[in-house]
Motif scaffolding. Structure first.
Motif, short mmCIF file in Angstrom:
data_model
loop_
_atom_site.label_atom_id
_atom_site.label_comp_id
_atom_site.label_asym_id
_atom_site.label_seq_id
_atom_site.Cartn_x
_atom_site.Cartn_y
_atom_site.Cartn_z
N THR A 3 -40.44 53.73 -76.34
CA THR A 3 -40.65 54.86 -75.44
C THR A 3 -39.73 56.01 -75.77
O THR A 3 -39.88 57.10 -75.21
N ASN A 39 -46.63 56.71 -71.24
CA ASN A 39 -46.06 57.02 -69.94
C ASN A 39 -46.36 58.47 -69.60
O ASN A 39 -46.99 59.20 -70.38
N LEU A 45 -46.30 53.52 -74.73
CA LEU A 45 -45.84 52.29 -74.09
C LEU A 45 -46.26 51.07 -74.89
O LEU A 45 -45.48 50.16 -75.14
N PHE A 63 -44.44 50.09 -65.49
CA PHE A 63 -44.72 51.52 -65.36
C PHE A 63 -45.86 51.81 -64.38
O PHE A 63 -46.38 52.91 -64.34
#
Length: 490
Positions: A3, A39, A45, A63
């Motif tokens: 990320t 995300n 992700l 998430f």
């Protein structure tokens, strides 16, 4: 990629993915995450992958509150594994029709049409047609992959060099055969031999349904005058009358020919031609003519039978299914063939057009016979209903009122007419009455958002809800754009 990766995707290129228990279960069931997921900041992700682990799902769930997103450009690419031939069932990529035999069948059909412009239909021709369709059926059912393989009929006819009349006749017969054989295989497995007569009857009717056009002088123009259309309406009865001299043609085949434009029972505007009243009157006059001729008793008896069936509306459910199969096969053949006024449509677009015009013409069961049993075989293993598509469903309540909802497809299992859907909003159709009732479009001003985003799995429901329209950007760009924006904003 983590990320923290520097390859951040701009927010305007992303759409929110509804991460629900249903969507995760769909990933688990298909053993596949079909999209790269990001995300809210555009950082990756998890990449699309096969055989994801529970750890991968756990990573996504972290998430859930912040939101999970995917690339808008991937919406149409992220389809079930029907696009990935590596994961198809064995035999699904087999081409079912031999090019040489099918081309010969089509060229023989062209020769028959030319003969019928000059001569009456004879017993010799009837026997020839019976032998030809029997050979086609035998070759089809003897192929071990006949339940799964590809209908490569468009590919073969594209280079066969035959007339459009022959192309239509060949396609219609092949598609009707496939629908009939596969449907009977599903509902009556183990009785293939006893079903063969029914299969051949439908194939004979499909082959001969439009031979009446050989006796008509009509323009190659989609915009016919009222008088010209009245002439076109006569072709089913002309086709029927042309087969009468040949006793080899079964009465049931002739009944199918007479009614092949009437997939729904009754006398309403939902039906195409011929009008049952004018048909009855015409048959009466023909019967009276043959009653005065010596040696025409067999022909008179067949007409008497057809009159009885027309007058009393005596039909079985199997007969009505055959009429619908013949009509659907005819529509598909016409849409995928070059016409003087337009080019042929792609197979997938043709199937979408048939579905989108089906509400007043075909039952849910009829459409399932086309899309679920031969649909992907006609489109090289590509479904026309896929993950991420927008569709419109219709349902009927206890007071017989119809309700129409716009939904997004969450998952497609074995049957593409029974996807898992998430409701976006309700909408009202715009009905049009012409030769028959149809849905001309949908009223964007009537939209009511469903804040609950209700989920329904049609594969698990036995109710009246059915998919009646695919909102395709090519077929209805204005509606697709509007629904896309509504979905993004909700």
């Amino acid at each position: 990629m983590s990320t923290n990766d520097t390859n951040i995707v701009p927010r305007e290129k992303l759409a929110k993915f509804e991460l629900t228990e249903e969507s995760l279960n769909s990933f688990r069931k298909n053993n596949n995450i079909p999209l790269d997921l990001y995300n809210k900041d555009g950082q990756i992700l998890i990449h699309k992958k096969r055989n994801p682990s529970e750890a991968d799902f756990g990573k996504l769930l972290k998430f859930e509150m912040q939101g999970v997103y995917f690339l808008i450009s991937e919406l149409k690419k992220a389809k079930p594994s029907s696009h990935d031939h590596t994961f198809l069932e064995p035999g699904r990529t087999t081409k079912l029709f031999d090019q040489e035999k099918t081309s010969r069948f089509a060229k023989q059909s062209q020769a028959l049409i030319e003969d019928l412009r000059k001569t009456s239909f004879s017993s010799d021709q009837a026997v020839f047609v019976q032998n030809s369709v029997n050979e086609l059926l035998t070759d089809f059912t003897s192929n071990p992959d006949f339940e799964l393989g590809i209908f490569n009929i468009l590919e073969i006819l594209g280079v066969a060099g035959v007339s459009v009349e022959s192309e239509l006749m060949t396609k219609r017969t092949v598609v009707a055969m496939g629908m009939k054989v596969r449907t009977r295989k599903i509902v009556n497995e183990g009785k293939e031999e006893s079903n063969k007569k029914d299969h051949l009857s439908l194939m004979m009717a499909s082959y001969l349904a439009d031979v009446g056009y050989s006796r008509l002088d009509i323009k190659n123009n989609p915009k016919l005058t009222k008088e010209e259309y009245a002439v076109v309406q006569q072709h089913p009865i002309i086709s029927y009358l042309m087969t009468l001299p040949a006793p080899e043609i079964d009465s049931h085949v002739r009944t199918l020919i007479l009614n092949h434009h009437r997939p729904y029972r009754g006398n309403g505007v939902n039906n195409n031609f011929p009008d049952p009243r004018s048909l009855f009157t015409k048959l009466m006059s023909v019967r009276d003519k043959y009653n005065k001729e010596v040696g025409k008793e067999r022909i008179s008896q067949d007409i008497e039978l057809q009159l009885h069936l027309q007058e009393n509306n005596v039909t079985s459910s199997s007969f009505e299914e055959d009429i619908a199969i013949l009509s659907l096969a005819s529509e598909y053949a016409s849409l995928t063939s070059n016409q003087p006024w337009r080019p042929a449509f792609k197979s997938s677009i043709a199937l979408k057009m048939i579905l989108n015009d089906s509400f007043f013409s075909y039952s849910n069961k009829n459409i399932r016979h086309l899309l679920d049993y031969v649909g992907s075989s006609l489109t090289n293993n590509e479904n026309i209903v896929n993950f991420g598509d927008f569709v419109i469903t219709a349902s009927v309540d206890s007071e017989r009122r119809a309700h129409f909802d716009i939904c997004i497809v969450l998952d497609v299992g074995r049957y593409q007419t029974r996807p898992k859907l998430q409701r976006i909003c309700s909408i009202n159709p715009v009905f049009q009455k012409g030769i028959k009732f149809k849905i001309a479009d949908f009223d964007l001003h009537s939209i009511k958002i469903d804040r609950r985003k209700a989920i329904m799995d049609l594969a698990l429901q036995a109710g009246t809800t059915r998919v009646i329209y695919i909102i395709d950007p090519e077929l209805n760009p204005a509606l697709h754009e509007a629904v896309y924006k509504i979905n993004m904003a909700s």
